[in-house]
Each structure stands twice: as C-alpha cells, then as structure tokens.
Motif scaffolding. Structure first.
Motif, PDB file in Angstrom:
ATOM      1  N   SER A  95       1.638 -14.848  -0.475  1.00  0.00           N
ATOM      2  CA  SER A  95       2.618 -13.883   0.047  1.00  0.00           C
ATOM      3  C   SER A  95       2.905 -14.014   1.534  1.00  0.00           C
ATOM      4  O   SER A  95       4.043 -13.912   1.953  1.00  0.00           O
ATOM      5  CB  SER A  95       2.113 -12.453  -0.173  1.00  0.00           C
ATOM      6  N   GLY A 129      -4.253  -3.786  -5.987  1.00  0.00           N
ATOM      7  CA  GLY A 129      -4.062  -5.181  -6.379  1.00  0.00           C
ATOM      8  C   GLY A 129      -5.368  -5.961  -6.355  1.00  0.00           C
ATOM      9  O   GLY A 129      -5.633  -6.768  -7.252  1.00  0.00           O
ATOM     10  N   ALA A 130      -6.176  -5.716  -5.328  1.00  0.00           N
ATOM     11  CA  ALA A 130      -7.452  -6.425  -5.225  1.00  0.00           C
ATOM     12  C   ALA A 130      -8.352  -6.067  -6.413  1.00  0.00           C
ATOM     13  O   ALA A 130      -9.048  -6.927  -6.956  1.00  0.00           O
ATOM     14  CB  ALA A 130      -8.128  -6.082  -3.899  1.00  0.00           C
ATOM     15  N   ASP A 146      -0.872 -13.942  -9.913  1.00  0.00           N
ATOM     16  CA  ASP A 146      -0.873 -12.827  -8.973  1.00  0.00           C
ATOM     17  C   ASP A 146       0.409 -12.921  -8.146  1.00  0.00           C
ATOM     18  O   ASP A 146       0.520 -13.774  -7.272  1.00  0.00           O
ATOM     19  CB  ASP A 146      -2.113 -12.922  -8.070  1.00  0.00           C
ATOM     20  N   ALA A 158      -1.719   1.000  -6.029  1.00  0.00           N
ATOM     21  CA  ALA A 158      -2.130   0.785  -7.414  1.00  0.00           C
ATOM     22  C   ALA A 158      -2.154  -0.710  -7.673  1.00  0.00           C
ATOM     23  O   ALA A 158      -1.494  -1.483  -6.985  1.00  0.00           O
ATOM     24  CB  ALA A 158      -1.140   1.448  -8.386  1.00  0.00           C
ATOM     25  N   ILE A 163      -5.605 -12.033   2.802  1.00  0.00           N
ATOM     26  CA  ILE A 163      -4.527 -11.049   2.719  1.00  0.00           C
ATOM     27  C   ILE A 163      -4.501 -10.058   3.871  1.00  0.00           C
ATOM     28  O   ILE A 163      -3.703  -9.161   3.894  1.00  0.00           O
ATOM     29  CB  ILE A 163      -4.537 -10.267   1.377  1.00  0.00           C
ATOM     30  N   ASP A 207       2.167  -0.630  -4.197  1.00  0.00           N
ATOM     31  CA  ASP A 207       2.715  -0.069  -2.955  1.00  0.00           C
ATOM     32  C   ASP A 207       3.298  -1.127  -2.026  1.00  0.00           C
ATOM     33  O   ASP A 207       3.374  -0.943  -0.819  1.00  0.00           O
ATOM     34  CB  ASP A 207       1.668   0.775  -2.223  1.00  0.00           C
ATOM     35  N   SER A 218       0.775  -5.431  -6.677  1.00  0.00           N
ATOM     36  CA  SER A 218       0.459  -4.184  -5.974  1.00  0.00           C
ATOM     37  C   SER A 218       1.543  -3.153  -6.254  1.00  0.00           C
ATOM     38  O   SER A 218       2.721  -3.485  -6.255  1.00  0.00           O
ATOM     39  CB  SER A 218       0.453  -4.409  -4.461  1.00  0.00           C
ATOM     40  N   HIS A 260       0.580 -16.042  -5.591  1.00  0.00           N
ATOM     41  CA  HIS A 260       1.714 -16.202  -4.690  1.00  0.00           C
ATOM     42  C   HIS A 260       1.189 -16.078  -3.263  1.00  0.00           C
ATOM     43  O   HIS A 260       0.640 -15.047  -2.893  1.00  0.00           O
ATOM     44  CB  HIS A 260       2.757 -15.120  -4.944  1.00  0.00           C
ATOM     45  N   ARG A 314       2.023   1.481   4.107  1.00  0.00           N
ATOM     46  CA  ARG A 314       2.859   0.705   3.176  1.00  0.00           C
ATOM     47  C   ARG A 314       4.078   1.484   2.684  1.00  0.00           C
ATOM     48  O   ARG A 314       4.932   1.803   3.474  1.00  0.00           O
ATOM     49  CB  ARG A 314       2.023   0.186   2.006  1.00  0.00           C
ATOM     50  N   GLY A 331       1.659 -10.527  -6.222  1.00  0.00           N
ATOM     51  CA  GLY A 331       1.514  -9.826  -4.941  1.00  0.00           C
ATOM     52  C   GLY A 331       2.361  -8.579  -4.793  1.00  0.00           C
ATOM     53  O   GLY A 331       1.884  -7.463  -4.947  1.00  0.00           O
ATOM     54  N   LEU A 358      -8.869 -13.739  -0.966  1.00  0.00           N
ATOM     55  CA  LEU A 358      -8.819 -13.578  -2.418  1.00  0.00           C
ATOM     56  C   LEU A 358      -9.937 -14.380  -3.088  1.00  0.00           C
ATOM     57  O   LEU A 358     -10.532 -13.928  -4.066  1.00  0.00           O
ATOM     58  CB  LEU A 358      -7.458 -14.026  -2.959  1.00  0.00           C
TER      59      LEU A 358
HETATM   60  C1  LIG Z   1      -1.438  -7.694  -1.288  1.00  0.00           C
HETATM   61  C2  LIG Z   1      -1.931  -8.735  -2.218  1.00  0.00           C
HETATM   62  C3  LIG Z   1      -3.096  -8.506  -2.962  1.00  0.00           C
HETATM   63  C4  LIG Z   1      -3.937  -7.264  -2.802  1.00  0.00           C
HETATM   64  O1  LIG Z   1      -3.282  -6.133  -3.270  1.00  0.00           O
HETATM   65  P1  LIG Z   1      -3.726  -4.679  -2.733  1.00  0.00           P
HETATM   66  O2  LIG Z   1      -2.873  -3.742  -3.515  1.00  0.00           O
HETATM   67  O3  LIG Z   1      -3.463  -4.674  -1.282  1.00  0.00           O
HETATM   68  O4  LIG Z   1      -5.173  -4.546  -3.046  1.00  0.00           O
HETATM   69  C5  LIG Z   1      -3.498  -9.489  -3.843  1.00  0.00           C
HETATM   70  N1  LIG Z   1      -2.789 -10.633  -3.984  1.00  0.00           N
HETATM   71  C6  LIG Z   1      -1.654 -10.867  -3.287  1.00  0.00           C
HETATM   72  C7  LIG Z   1      -0.927 -12.159  -3.506  1.00  0.00           C
HETATM   73  C8  LIG Z   1      -1.192  -9.939  -2.384  1.00  0.00           C
HETATM   74  O5  LIG Z   1      -0.072 -10.172  -1.687  1.00  0.00           O
END
Ligand SMILES: *Cc1c(COP(=O)(O)O)cnc(C)c1O
Length: 441
Positions: A219, A144-145, A249, A291, A171, A283, A281, A217, A88, A251, A177
């Motif tokens: 993404s 993010g997760a 969220d 993070a 994802i 990164d 996220s 979102h 990333r 993303g 999710l």
């Molecule tokens: C990438 C993403 C996540 C997960 O985030 P990580 O940092 O990869 O764990 C969650 N929600 C959305 C919408 C994302 O795009």
C-alpha cells in the motif's frame, strides 16, 4: 529551614476538592480522575515547576481542558483523507447514529423473535455480502492486522506462507506484516527479489509444507523501473493445483475499482481474479470504523470463524453497528472527500480568504494544493484542489483552538485545505482561522 520550605504552602487535597470549580468538575469526571489531576498539580509545585499559589489555577485549567475523554475532535484541514494520526476515517452520519444506538444493550447476539442466542455480526456480514457479491461469505474482526494474523495462523501454523519478497511491507510505527505473520507460528517462504518475482518462483517454492500463498498490496510505497510481479489470476491457478488457498491482502478496503486511485486494488476485482480470501481494513478507503474484513469462499470463512484466535480478534458491537451503517447508508465522508470537486474546493477556499480579509487580514492567499489519500494508500497519487495559505506561526494556535484545526505546515506556511472539512463546518473553520490570525497582531 524546613519552616521556610515553600512546598509546605502547597494546598491540601481536601481544600482543593472544595473549590467550586472542582466540585462542578466532579459532575463530569470521576472522583479518582479529579484526584489524579489534583496530584499532578501538587506534584508540579513540589518539583518547583509552579509556585504553591498557582496550584489551584493550574488544577482548574486542567479540569476545564478536558471532558471525560481526552480525545479532542478536530477539523482536518490537511487535505489528507485517511489521516492515521487523526483517526483515519470519519464516520458517516448514519454510522454515527448506529454507534449511538448500539451503546446500550443491543441484540448483537440475540434473536429477538425467538429469544435465543444468535450469531454475532449477522447484519454487518450481510451488508458486506450485498456490497460485494463476488464473495460467498464474510467475517469481520478487530482490524486488518488481526485479519491477517487470523488468516495466516489458520492456514499456515507451522507451515509455509509463500510470499514475494517485494511484498514485505512495514505498515507504520515499525509494524511489519512479516513479523505479524510469524508471531503466531506461520513460517515465511520468501520468493523472488525485491523488484521482480516470477510465476516460476512460486511454483518452485510450493511443496508439502505450503499452507497458503499470500499476496500483499504494498500500500504505502511504489517500486518503479525494472519490476514484475505475478497476477492474482495466475497465482490462483498455482494455488488450485497445489490445493492451498490464495490469500490477498488488499489493504485499503475499496469495494470496487475507483478511477480516482487507479492502482489501488479492490475486493471485488481480487475475488473475481481468483483469490480464495481477501483481507482489508474497514477504516481506510471503505470509510468505516476500525475493522478487519475477510471475504471469500464459504469453507475458508467457516474455518477462520472456528479458529480459537477468532475470539481474540473479535469485533465489538459499536464497530459492527458502524460498519453495517457505513455499507447500507448514504455515501460516507471518505469517498466524498476523495472525489471532492476542485472547483467547489476553490469556491470554499476563496470564501474563507474573503472572510479573513473582511476581518482585516487582507494578505491571505489561495494556492493550488494537492490532497492525499493517506493511511498508507495510493502513495504519490495527488488529489488536485486548493488551500488557504496562512502564516506558519498560526498552526499551533489553530491546533490548540476551539474547534481545534489541524492544517498542513509546509514551506513556511500553514495550509488550510477544505477537502476533508464538512461544508457545514466552513463557518466554524472561518471563525477559528480569524481568531488565530487576530492573535498574531
Ligand atoms: C493497513 C494495512 C494493514 C493493517 O490494517 P489495520 O486495519 O491497520 O490493522 C494490513 N495490510 C495492508 C496491506 C495494509 O495497508
């Protein structure tokens, strides 16, 4: 018979350990690691894959290949800015320095003035609030997760998460999710259809057992045509009336709107539109370390921070250091690469082709090439630029070279896009490309 068994000729561990090259490697690698490599080479000979004579050479080769970590730094010549398979976001020099400084003992949970225990991550929290004043408070977790799981379980354990069917996102690598949310005891209440969800779908679904309203979102894909969704501002009113938080969220972690990626939501706009909590996220487009960022209203963040699961998704000191420096230091590479000037990319690509020509490879052309955001962000948004088109057959040599260069194999060519190469690495890139082309002839 057994006397002629060639496996008897496999060199013994003690003898291999005494080879000068192996002794030297033990200065870089633990004895256990060296012994594991010895066993691997001996096993290959036992399996008949190499001859006993070849064991020492195989072992020395495997020890030379790797440092203490098998992660190999690469030059990303794909044009994909947030390349998941390449880690990333590359950290900014400021963030790299902060990580180095934090590797030893640091005051991550101590106030050096009083000598007492302090709150973890105060610097990163403050940097986030300074960068996004629309938030009252912030919390940083592992990714993010983790942020998503913490938020849904805190507000919807054995209660319903009201979420549009059009936002059921996978994802990558099979992670959904919705599965993440339910894994910690939240119940999903899907509303609407894949392409259309209306405000009334939400209002009808909300009831006594609603824990939160969740907006994701999507993404990594776009639904186009006969579609409709509900804006954050409208949902905010519904959430307020119901007395439940609206969690969004976003993303990618954009701090504010960026015209380069017009459809990518950002933290500030989501908060200003009325989200009680936003998740992102670190990164992806923010360009920091892995993070999970949670920003929003004070009482919401406090509740998240107090949940037992917060400890399980805690952010480590290296990421906290890198995140703070990403936010307070000079612009990180990710936004720089996102906004790279196509004319400048052309000049650099031309120079690379010219250097190759000088080295005797005259048939190397420069072609228009669109970069991508990557990391599941801004799907389909082209980032106009240029690439040097090499024969496809050099792609493997480039990847295995030193430095390792990862190009984009496409349409029978290996495209080398300079968007995500720091300019000070252009000469190293040229050397690697020329060496790979030399290898063809
Ligand atoms: C990438 C993403 C996540 C997960 O985030 P990580 O940092 O990869 O764990 C969650 N929600 C959305 C919408 C994302 O795009």
């Amino acid at each position: 018979m057994a006397q002629h068994d060639p496996r008897r000729a496999i060199p013994r561990t003690d003898d291999l350990m005494r080879l000068p090259e192996v002794l030297k490697a033990t200065q870089r690698l633990s004895v256990a690691t060296v012994k594991a490599r010895i066993r691997a080479a001996q096993d290959r000979a036992r399996a008949g894959e190499i001859t006993p004579d070849a064991v020492a050479g195989e072992l020395i080769g495997s020890l030379e290949d790797h440092g203490a970590s098998s992660l190999t730094p690469v030059l990303n010549a794909t044009g994909i800015v947030v390349h998941t398979n390449l880690g990333r976001a590359p950290l900014s020099p400021a963030a790299q320095q902060a990580v180095t400084d934090a590797t030893g003992y640091v005051d991550v949970e101590m106030d050096l003035d009083s000598g007492r225990r302090s709150k973890r991550g105060v610097g990163a929290r403050q940097a986030l609030l300074d960068a996004c004043p629309a938030a009252e408070d912030a919390l940083v977790v592992n990714n993010g997760a983790g942020a998503l799981v913490l938020a849904t379980t805190t507000f919807s354990f054995q209660r319903e998460v009201v979420i549009s069917r059009g936002e059921f996102v996978e994802i990558g690598a099979g992670f959904r999710l919705s599965d993440l949310m339910t894994s910690t005891g939240a119940l999903l209440r899907e509303v609407g259809t894949t392409n259309r969800t209306h405000l009334s779908d939400y209002t009808q679904a909300i009831g006594e057992n609603t824990g939160c309203i969740f907006k994701v979102h999507p993404s990594n894909f776009r639904v186009s045509g006969f579609t409709s969704g509900v804006e954050i501002s409208e949902l905010s009113t519904v959430a307020q009336t119901a007395g439940v938080p609206l969690i969004v969220d976003v993303g990618s972690g954009l701090l504010h709107h960026d015209p380069e990626v017009p459809d990518e939501p950002d933290l500030r706009s989501a908060l200003e539109a009325g989200a009680d909590l936003v998740i992102a996220s670190g990164d992806k487009l923010l360009g920091g370390p892995q993070a999970g960022l949670l920003l929003g209203r004070t009482e919401i963040i406090q509740k998240l921070a107090k949940h037992p699961l917060a400890r399980a998704v805690r952010c480590d000191k290296l990421a906290l250091a890198a995140l703070e420096a990403t936010l307070t230091g000079p612009e990180p590479p990710v936004p720089q690469y996102l906004h790279a000037d196509p004319d400048r990319l052309r000049v650099r690509a031309d120079r690379l082709a010219h250097l190759a020509a000088q080295a005797g490879h005259r048939d190397i052309g420069v072609v228009p090439h669109d970069g991508r955001v990557g990391g599941g962000g801004a799907p389909g948004v082209p980032l106009p630029g240029w690439a040097v088109a090499l024969p496809e057959t050099v792609a493997h040599t480039l990847r295995k070279g030193s430095p390792a260069v990862v190009g984009r194999v496409h349409d029978g060519a290996c495209l080398v896009d300079l968007r995500c190469i720091p300019e000070h690495d252009d000469d190293r890139l040229a050397t690697a490309v020329i060496a790979a082309l030399d290898g063809l002839t």
